[in-house]
Scaffold this motif. Structure first.
Motif, PDB file in Angstrom:
ATOM      1  N   THR A 182      48.867 -26.852 -14.535  1.00  0.00           N
ATOM      2  CA  THR A 182      49.019 -25.941 -15.679  1.00  0.00           C
ATOM      3  C   THR A 182      49.151 -24.505 -15.202  1.00  0.00           C
ATOM      4  O   THR A 182      50.031 -23.758 -15.648  1.00  0.00           O
ATOM      5  N   VAL A 183      48.275 -24.145 -14.258  1.00  0.00           N
ATOM      6  CA  VAL A 183      48.323 -22.778 -13.726  1.00  0.00           C
ATOM      7  C   VAL A 183      49.665 -22.540 -13.027  1.00  0.00           C
ATOM      8  O   VAL A 183      50.312 -21.491 -13.202  1.00  0.00           O
ATOM      9  N   ALA A 184      50.105 -23.504 -12.245  1.00  0.00           N
ATOM     10  CA  ALA A 184      51.372 -23.352 -11.513  1.00  0.00           C
ATOM     11  C   ALA A 184      52.540 -23.194 -12.495  1.00  0.00           C
ATOM     12  O   ALA A 184      53.403 -22.327 -12.304  1.00  0.00           O
ATOM     13  N   ARG A 185      52.564 -24.013 -13.537  1.00  0.00           N
ATOM     14  CA  ARG A 185      53.665 -23.914 -14.508  1.00  0.00           C
ATOM     15  C   ARG A 185      53.667 -22.546 -15.181  1.00  0.00           C
ATOM     16  O   ARG A 185      54.728 -21.958 -15.411  1.00  0.00           O
ATOM     17  N   GLN A 186      52.467 -22.034 -15.480  1.00  0.00           N
ATOM     18  CA  GLN A 186      52.393 -20.679 -16.052  1.00  0.00           C
ATOM     19  C   GLN A 186      52.930 -19.667 -15.052  1.00  0.00           C
ATOM     20  O   GLN A 186      53.670 -18.745 -15.422  1.00  0.00           O
ATOM     21  N   ASN A 187      52.577 -19.849 -13.792  1.00  0.00           N
ATOM     22  CA  ASN A 187      53.066 -18.926 -12.765  1.00  0.00           C
ATOM     23  C   ASN A 187      54.588 -18.985 -12.640  1.00  0.00           C
ATOM     24  O   ASN A 187      55.239 -17.941 -12.482  1.00  0.00           O
ATOM     25  N   PHE A 188      55.153 -20.177 -12.707  1.00  0.00           N
ATOM     26  CA  PHE A 188      56.611 -20.297 -12.590  1.00  0.00           C
ATOM     27  C   PHE A 188      57.301 -19.599 -13.769  1.00  0.00           C
ATOM     28  O   PHE A 188      58.307 -18.901 -13.594  1.00  0.00           O
ATOM     29  N   ALA A 189      56.759 -19.790 -14.958  1.00  0.00           N
ATOM     30  CA  ALA A 189      57.353 -19.176 -16.149  1.00  0.00           C
ATOM     31  C   ALA A 189      57.252 -17.654 -16.059  1.00  0.00           C
ATOM     32  O   ALA A 189      58.219 -16.923 -16.308  1.00  0.00           O
ATOM     33  N   GLN A 190      56.063 -17.191 -15.663  1.00  0.00           N
ATOM     34  CA  GLN A 190      55.833 -15.751 -15.532  1.00  0.00           C
ATOM     35  C   GLN A 190      56.790 -15.123 -14.522  1.00  0.00           C
ATOM     36  O   GLN A 190      57.271 -14.007 -14.710  1.00  0.00           O
ATOM     37  N   ALA A 191      57.070 -15.888 -13.463  1.00  0.00           N
ATOM     38  CA  ALA A 191      57.945 -15.378 -12.405  1.00  0.00           C
ATOM     39  C   ALA A 191      59.419 -15.587 -12.726  1.00  0.00           C
ATOM     40  O   ALA A 191      60.283 -15.129 -11.975  1.00  0.00           O
ATOM     41  N   GLY A 192      59.710 -16.282 -13.817  1.00  0.00           N
ATOM     42  CA  GLY A 192      61.103 -16.513 -14.212  1.00  0.00           C
ATOM     43  C   GLY A 192      61.777 -17.661 -13.471  1.00  0.00           C
ATOM     44  O   GLY A 192      62.996 -17.722 -13.377  1.00  0.00           O
ATOM     45  N   TYR A 193      60.968 -18.585 -12.936  1.00  0.00           N
ATOM     46  CA  TYR A 193      61.522 -19.691 -12.147  1.00  0.00           C
ATOM     47  C   TYR A 193      61.452 -21.037 -12.870  1.00  0.00           C
ATOM     48  O   TYR A 193      61.629 -22.075 -12.235  1.00  0.00           O
ATOM     49  N   GLN A 194      61.189 -21.006 -14.186  1.00  0.00           N
ATOM     50  CA  GLN A 194      60.953 -22.284 -14.861  1.00  0.00           C
ATOM     51  C   GLN A 194      62.176 -23.203 -14.857  1.00  0.00           C
ATOM     52  O   GLN A 194      62.040 -24.421 -14.940  1.00  0.00           O
ATOM     53  N   ASP A 195      63.380 -22.645 -14.712  1.00  0.00           N
ATOM     54  CA  ASP A 195      64.579 -23.503 -14.698  1.00  0.00           C
ATOM     55  C   ASP A 195      64.889 -24.064 -13.314  1.00  0.00           C
ATOM     56  O   ASP A 195      65.507 -25.108 -13.187  1.00  0.00           O
ATOM     57  N   LEU A 196      64.464 -23.348 -12.290  1.00  0.00           N
ATOM     58  CA  LEU A 196      64.759 -23.759 -10.912  1.00  0.00           C
ATOM     59  C   LEU A 196      63.729 -24.769 -10.406  1.00  0.00           C
ATOM     60  O   LEU A 196      64.044 -25.657  -9.608  1.00  0.00           O
ATOM     61  N   ILE A 197      62.487 -24.610 -10.871  1.00  0.00           N
ATOM     62  CA  ILE A 197      61.378 -25.416 -10.343  1.00  0.00           C
ATOM     63  C   ILE A 197      60.959 -26.466 -11.359  1.00  0.00           C
ATOM     64  O   ILE A 197      60.707 -26.157 -12.518  1.00  0.00           O
ATOM     65  N   GLU A 198      60.856 -27.701 -10.885  1.00  0.00           N
ATOM     66  CA  GLU A 198      60.311 -28.776 -11.714  1.00  0.00           C
ATOM     67  C   GLU A 198      59.027 -29.268 -11.073  1.00  0.00           C
ATOM     68  O   GLU A 198      59.028 -29.709  -9.924  1.00  0.00           O
ATOM     69  N   LEU A 199      57.913 -29.162 -11.809  1.00  0.00           N
ATOM     70  CA  LEU A 199      56.640 -29.688 -11.310  1.00  0.00           C
ATOM     71  C   LEU A 199      56.424 -31.077 -11.887  1.00  0.00           C
ATOM     72  O   LEU A 199      56.514 -31.270 -13.098  1.00  0.00           O
ATOM     73  N   ARG A 200      56.135 -32.019 -11.017  1.00  0.00           N
ATOM     74  CA  ARG A 200      55.818 -33.368 -11.475  1.00  0.00           C
ATOM     75  C   ARG A 200      54.338 -33.624 -11.239  1.00  0.00           C
ATOM     76  O   ARG A 200      53.865 -33.617 -10.100  1.00  0.00           O
ATOM     77  N   LEU A 201      53.635 -33.855 -12.333  1.00  0.00           N
ATOM     78  CA  LEU A 201      52.188 -34.055 -12.302  1.00  0.00           C
ATOM     79  C   LEU A 201      51.880 -35.514 -11.999  1.00  0.00           C
ATOM     80  O   LEU A 201      52.431 -36.412 -12.641  1.00  0.00           O
ATOM     81  N   GLY A 202      50.986 -35.750 -11.038  1.00  0.00           N
ATOM     82  CA  GLY A 202      50.560 -37.110 -10.732  1.00  0.00           C
ATOM     83  C   GLY A 202      50.372 -37.290  -9.244  1.00  0.00           C
ATOM     84  O   GLY A 202      50.553 -36.355  -8.464  1.00  0.00           O
ATOM     85  N   SER A 203      49.972 -38.504  -8.882  1.00  0.00           N
ATOM     86  CA  SER A 203      49.823 -38.817  -7.460  1.00  0.00           C
ATOM     87  C   SER A 203      51.168 -38.666  -6.766  1.00  0.00           C
ATOM     88  O   SER A 203      52.186 -39.204  -7.213  1.00  0.00           O
ATOM     89  N   ALA A 204      51.191 -37.926  -5.665  1.00  0.00           N
ATOM     90  CA  ALA A 204      52.460 -37.679  -4.980  1.00  0.00           C
ATOM     91  C   ALA A 204      53.105 -38.989  -4.527  1.00  0.00           C
ATOM     92  O   ALA A 204      54.330 -39.111  -4.551  1.00  0.00           O
ATOM     93  N   LEU A 205      52.289 -39.960  -4.130  1.00  0.00           N
ATOM     94  CA  LEU A 205      52.879 -41.229  -3.677  1.00  0.00           C
ATOM     95  C   LEU A 205      53.660 -41.884  -4.801  1.00  0.00           C
ATOM     96  O   LEU A 205      54.756 -42.407  -4.596  1.00  0.00           O
ATOM     97  N   GLU A 206      53.101 -41.835  -6.011  1.00  0.00           N
ATOM     98  CA  GLU A 206      53.824 -42.421  -7.157  1.00  0.00           C
ATOM     99  C   GLU A 206      55.052 -41.595  -7.503  1.00  0.00           C
ATOM    100  O   GLU A 206      56.122 -42.133  -7.798  1.00  0.00           O
ATOM    101  N   SER A 207      54.915 -40.277  -7.470  1.00  0.00           N
ATOM    102  CA  SER A 207      56.066 -39.418  -7.780  1.00  0.00           C
ATOM    103  C   SER A 207      57.183 -39.598  -6.763  1.00  0.00           C
ATOM    104  O   SER A 207      58.368 -39.580  -7.117  1.00  0.00           O
ATOM    105  N   LEU A 208      56.816 -39.798  -5.508  1.00  0.00           N
ATOM    106  CA  LEU A 208      57.830 -39.968  -4.466  1.00  0.00           C
ATOM    107  C   LEU A 208      58.581 -41.286  -4.663  1.00  0.00           C
ATOM    108  O   LEU A 208      59.806 -41.353  -4.517  1.00  0.00           O
ATOM    109  N   GLU A 209      57.829 -42.324  -5.015  1.00  0.00           N
ATOM    110  CA  GLU A 209      58.470 -43.618  -5.281  1.00  0.00           C
ATOM    111  C   GLU A 209      59.438 -43.488  -6.457  1.00  0.00           C
ATOM    112  O   GLU A 209      60.575 -43.975  -6.415  1.00  0.00           O
ATOM    113  N   GLN A 210      58.971 -42.786  -7.492  1.00  0.00           N
ATOM    114  CA  GLN A 210      59.814 -42.539  -8.672  1.00  0.00           C
ATOM    115  C   GLN A 210      61.077 -41.765  -8.280  1.00  0.00           C
ATOM    116  O   GLN A 210      62.192 -42.122  -8.683  1.00  0.00           O
TER     117      GLN A 210
END
Ligand code: SAH
Ligand code: DHB
Ligand code: MG
Length: 222
Positions: free
Chosen positions: A96-124
């Motif tokens: 949540t904090v990171a997403r707020q930081n991305f929006a504040q910095a104007g990077y919300q379109d360039l950066i996609e944060l995927r919440l969850g276990s990295a192993l599952e996100s990587l498989e996905q």
């Protein structure tokens, strides 16, 4: 020569080479106020990541371990307008904090944060069949370093770069019998890299404002 001097030298180098940056300062300030640990990369390390990604003209970057998004924004700055950065984080509050930081910095379109276990996100990610990444920064739970490296090998393009943070751990990496599972995670990674013919790799010890640690630099050649 110890921490006080390392920090003083980092202060000097940053003063000379890294202009004051309101966006990055605000990210650290907000992360700190939100109670996040200050285990982000140092400014000169963040800029090194940016320069490395820039130097291979990276268009697609993957990060494992977001925290408040400090390293993420450094890396995002290497990207062209149509670039893409995917960052993986397991902790909902950090995310949540990171997403707020991305929006504040104007990077919300360039950066996609995927919440969850990295192993599952990587498989996905692998299942989605996205185009390969040019640059991958691994900086999450050190116990899973080898698994993250395996996924990174699948997801990176030939000629791409993989960086793994925190591979020295105040020198503890040489303790074969270390009870620290993070140290064992780094040691397994080193052994795995050593027997991987598709890469050329090195590792560098670092001292600075974040103490004594290091990173591995891996070039995927086949
Ligand atoms: N790259 C950041 C620092 C990351 S700290 C920077 O330099 O600014 C490591 C992060 O990895 C933490 O936020 C932690 O919550 C996250 N992490 C730990 N285990 C994880 C897992 N299994 N999956 C995804 N993220 C994880
Ligand atoms: C830790 C994690 C990091 O990514 C880092 O840069 C420093 C410390 C940690 O888990 O202690
Ligand atoms: Mg780290």
């Amino acid at each position: 020569m110890h921490q006080t001097q390392w920090t003083a030298v980092d202060d000097y180098l940053e003063h000379q080479l890294i202009p004051q940056d309101a966006v990055l300062d605000a990210i650290l300030k907000h992360s700190d106020a939100a109670g996040l640990p200050s285990i982000n990369v140092a400014p000169n390390q963040g800029k090194m990541l940016m320069l490395m990604a820039q130097s291979i003209q990276a268009q697609r970057i993957l990060e494992v371990g977001t925290l408040g998004g400090y390293s993420t924004v450094w890396l995002a700055r290497a990207l062209p307008k149509q670039g893409r950065l995917i960052t993986l984080e397991i902790d909902p509050h950090y995310a949540t904090v990171a997403r707020q930081n991305f929006a504040q910095a104007g990077y919300q379109d360039l950066i996609e944060l995927r919440l969850g276990s990295a192993l599952e996100s990587l498989e996905q990610l692998a299942q989605e069949g996205l185009p390969p990444f040019d640059f991958i920064f691994i900086d999450a739970d050190k116990e899973n370093n080898t698994r993250y490296f395996e996924w990174a090998l699948q997801l990176v393009r030939v000629g791409g770069i993989i960086i793994v943070d925190n591979v020295v751990r105040s020198g503890a990496v040489i303790e074969a019998d270390s009870p620290d599972s993070r140290v064992q995670g780094v040691r397994r990674l080193m052994e795995r890299i050593a027997q991987e013919p598709r890469v050329q790799a090195t590792a560098i010890q670092t001292v600075g404002s974040k103490g004594y640690d290091g990173f591995a630099l891996i070039h995927v050649i086949a």
